[in-house]
Motif scaffolding. Structure first.
Motif, mmCIF file in Angstrom:
data_model
loop_
_atom_site.group_PDB
_atom_site.id
_atom_site.type_symbol
_atom_site.label_atom_id
_atom_site.label_comp_id
_atom_site.label_asym_id
_atom_site.label_seq_id
_atom_site.Cartn_x
_atom_site.Cartn_y
_atom_site.Cartn_z
ATOM 1 N N LEU A 157 0.826 -1.206 0.000
ATOM 2 C CA LEU A 157 0.000 0.000 0.000
ATOM 3 C C LEU A 157 0.861 1.257 0.000
ATOM 4 O O LEU A 157 0.577 2.227 -0.704
ATOM 5 C CB LEU A 157 -0.936 0.000 1.206
ATOM 6 C CG LEU A 157 -2.177 -0.890 1.116
ATOM 7 C CD1 LEU A 157 -2.961 -0.833 2.422
ATOM 8 C CD2 LEU A 157 -3.066 -0.476 -0.051
ATOM 9 N N ASP A 161 1.104 4.118 -2.882
ATOM 10 C CA ASP A 161 0.869 5.516 -2.525
ATOM 11 C C ASP A 161 2.018 6.400 -2.999
ATOM 12 O O ASP A 161 1.808 7.454 -3.605
ATOM 13 C CB ASP A 161 0.684 5.617 -1.009
ATOM 14 C CG ASP A 161 0.275 7.004 -0.558
ATOM 15 O OD1 ASP A 161 -0.361 7.731 -1.342
ATOM 16 O OD2 ASP A 161 0.602 7.381 0.572
ATOM 17 N N LEU A 190 -8.307 2.037 -5.043
ATOM 18 C CA LEU A 190 -8.618 2.420 -3.666
ATOM 19 C C LEU A 190 -7.523 3.318 -3.082
ATOM 20 O O LEU A 190 -7.806 4.257 -2.330
ATOM 21 C CB LEU A 190 -8.804 1.178 -2.800
ATOM 22 C CG LEU A 190 -10.121 0.418 -2.981
ATOM 23 C CD1 LEU A 190 -10.096 -0.874 -2.169
ATOM 24 C CD2 LEU A 190 -11.299 1.281 -2.557
ATOM 25 N N VAL A 191 -6.282 3.019 -3.425
ATOM 26 C CA VAL A 191 -5.179 3.876 -2.972
ATOM 27 C C VAL A 191 -5.331 5.266 -3.558
ATOM 28 O O VAL A 191 -5.153 6.281 -2.866
ATOM 29 C CB VAL A 191 -3.818 3.258 -3.355
ATOM 30 C CG1 VAL A 191 -2.678 4.214 -2.996
ATOM 31 C CG2 VAL A 191 -3.610 1.927 -2.648
ATOM 32 N N ALA A 194 -8.034 7.037 -1.730
ATOM 33 C CA ALA A 194 -7.559 7.490 -0.428
ATOM 34 C C ALA A 194 -6.724 8.751 -0.574
ATOM 35 O O ALA A 194 -6.884 9.712 0.202
ATOM 36 C CB ALA A 194 -6.747 6.391 0.251
ATOM 37 N N ARG A 195 -5.858 8.799 -1.576
ATOM 38 C CA ARG A 195 -5.029 9.983 -1.791
ATOM 39 C C ARG A 195 -5.911 11.199 -2.068
ATOM 40 O O ARG A 195 -5.661 12.292 -1.567
ATOM 41 C CB ARG A 195 -4.068 9.753 -2.953
ATOM 42 C CG ARG A 195 -2.936 8.794 -2.634
ATOM 43 C CD ARG A 195 -1.955 8.717 -3.813
ATOM 44 N NE ARG A 195 -1.487 10.044 -4.195
ATOM 45 C CZ ARG A 195 -0.578 10.734 -3.522
ATOM 46 N NH1 ARG A 195 -0.033 10.218 -2.428
ATOM 47 N NH2 ARG A 195 -0.196 11.922 -3.930
ATOM 48 N N PRO A 201 -3.600 5.398 3.118
ATOM 49 C CA PRO A 201 -4.237 4.088 2.937
ATOM 50 C C PRO A 201 -3.671 3.013 3.849
ATOM 51 O O PRO A 201 -4.406 2.135 4.309
ATOM 52 C CB PRO A 201 -3.975 3.765 1.457
ATOM 53 C CG PRO A 201 -2.791 4.589 1.078
ATOM 54 C CD PRO A 201 -2.906 5.832 1.897
#
Length: 213
Positions: A157, A161, A190-191, A194-195, A201
Motif C-alpha cells: 500500500l 501511494d 482504492l489507494v 484514499a489519496r 491508505p
C-alpha cells in the motif's frame, strides 16, 4: 553544515539528553567488545530486527492513539534507538562513520529542507507548501536528477501511494480502473481514492483491521 548551537541556545534538557545518549553509546561499545552475540552481528544480520522494531513501534503508536497511554511507545522508541546506535557502533568500528556524524548529517538535512524555518523562505505556509519546499530542497541535493528508485521491500500500500505521488508530482497521468476485473487494479484504485481524500491508505487499513477486535 549548520554550526553547533551554544549550550545556552539549546532547548531545556538537551545536555541531559546528550549525557543519556553518550552513556548508551558507551554501553553498546562495551557490549560489542564483551558480548559474543553482539560481536557476531553485522549490518545485514540486524536487518530483520530493524524491521521488527519498526512495526512494533507502529503498533505502539496505534495503541497510544487509542488509549492515551504512551509508555509503550517510549519503550519501543528505545528499542528502535538501539538499532540506530547498534548500526552506528558497527560502522564506527570499521571507520565508516559514527553516531555523531549520523546526528550532524540529519541536522544539516533538516536545516536545508526547512528553509521556511531556518532560511529566507516565507514562514507562513500551509502544510502542502512546506512539503513542496521539502521536495525542492531534496531535488536540489540530488542535482536535479529526481528521486531515486523506491525501496522494493516497502509494504504494497505504501509502495502504491508513493508511486502515485511521484507520478502526480511529475505531471504524469494516473489512470486507475476501480471496475477492473483485476484485483490489483481495484486495490490501486482504492489507494488513489484514499489519496484524493487525504487519507493514508496504510493507516486506514491498519485501523480497519484493529476494529475487528
Amino acid at each position: 553544515m549548520p554550526p553547533e548551537p551554544d549550550a545556552e541556545e539549546r532547548p531545556d534538557g538537551a545536555d541531559h539528553a546528550d549525557d543519556a545518549v553518550a552513556e548508551f553509546v558507551a554501553v553498546m561499545r562495551r557490549l560489542r567488545a564483551e558480548c559474543p552475540w553482539k560481536q557476531e552481528q553485522t549490518h545485514r544480520s540486524l536487518q530483520r530486527y530493524l524491521v521488527e522494531e519498526t512495526y512494533e513501534t507502529l503498533e505502539a503508536i496505534d495503541v497510544g492513539a487509542a488509549s492515551g497511554e504512551w509508555a509503550h511507545l517510549r519503550e519501543e522508541l528505545g528499542d528502535l534507538l538501539l538499532q540506530v546506535v547498534f548500526h552506528a557502533v558497527i560502522a564506527e568500528e570499521g571507520g565508516a562513520f559514527d553516531l555523531e556524524e549520523v546526528a550532524r548529517g540529519i541536522t544539516a538535512k533538516m536545516v536545508r529542507r526547512n528553509p521556511h524555518v531556518f532560511g529566507a523562505a516565507e514562514a507562513e505556509l500551509d502544510a502542502d507548501a512546506v512539503n513542496d519546499l521539502w521536495q525542492q530542497a531534496k531535488a536540489a541535493e540530488k542535482g536535479g536528477s529526481g528521486p531515486g528508485p523506491l525501496p522494493p521491500d516497502l509494504p504494497a500500500l505504501l509502495y502504491a501511494d508513493k508511486t502515485l505521488d511521484r507520478r502526480e508530482r511529475a505531471g504524469l497521468r494516473v489512470d486507475v480502473d476501480a471496475g477492473s476485473p483485476e484485483l490489483g487494479d481495484r486495490l490501486l484504485a482504492l489507494v488513489a481514492e484514499a489519496r484524493g481524500a487525504g487519507v493514508d491508505p496504510e493507516q486506514a487499513l491498519r485501523d480497519a483491521v484493529r476494529r475487528l477486535g
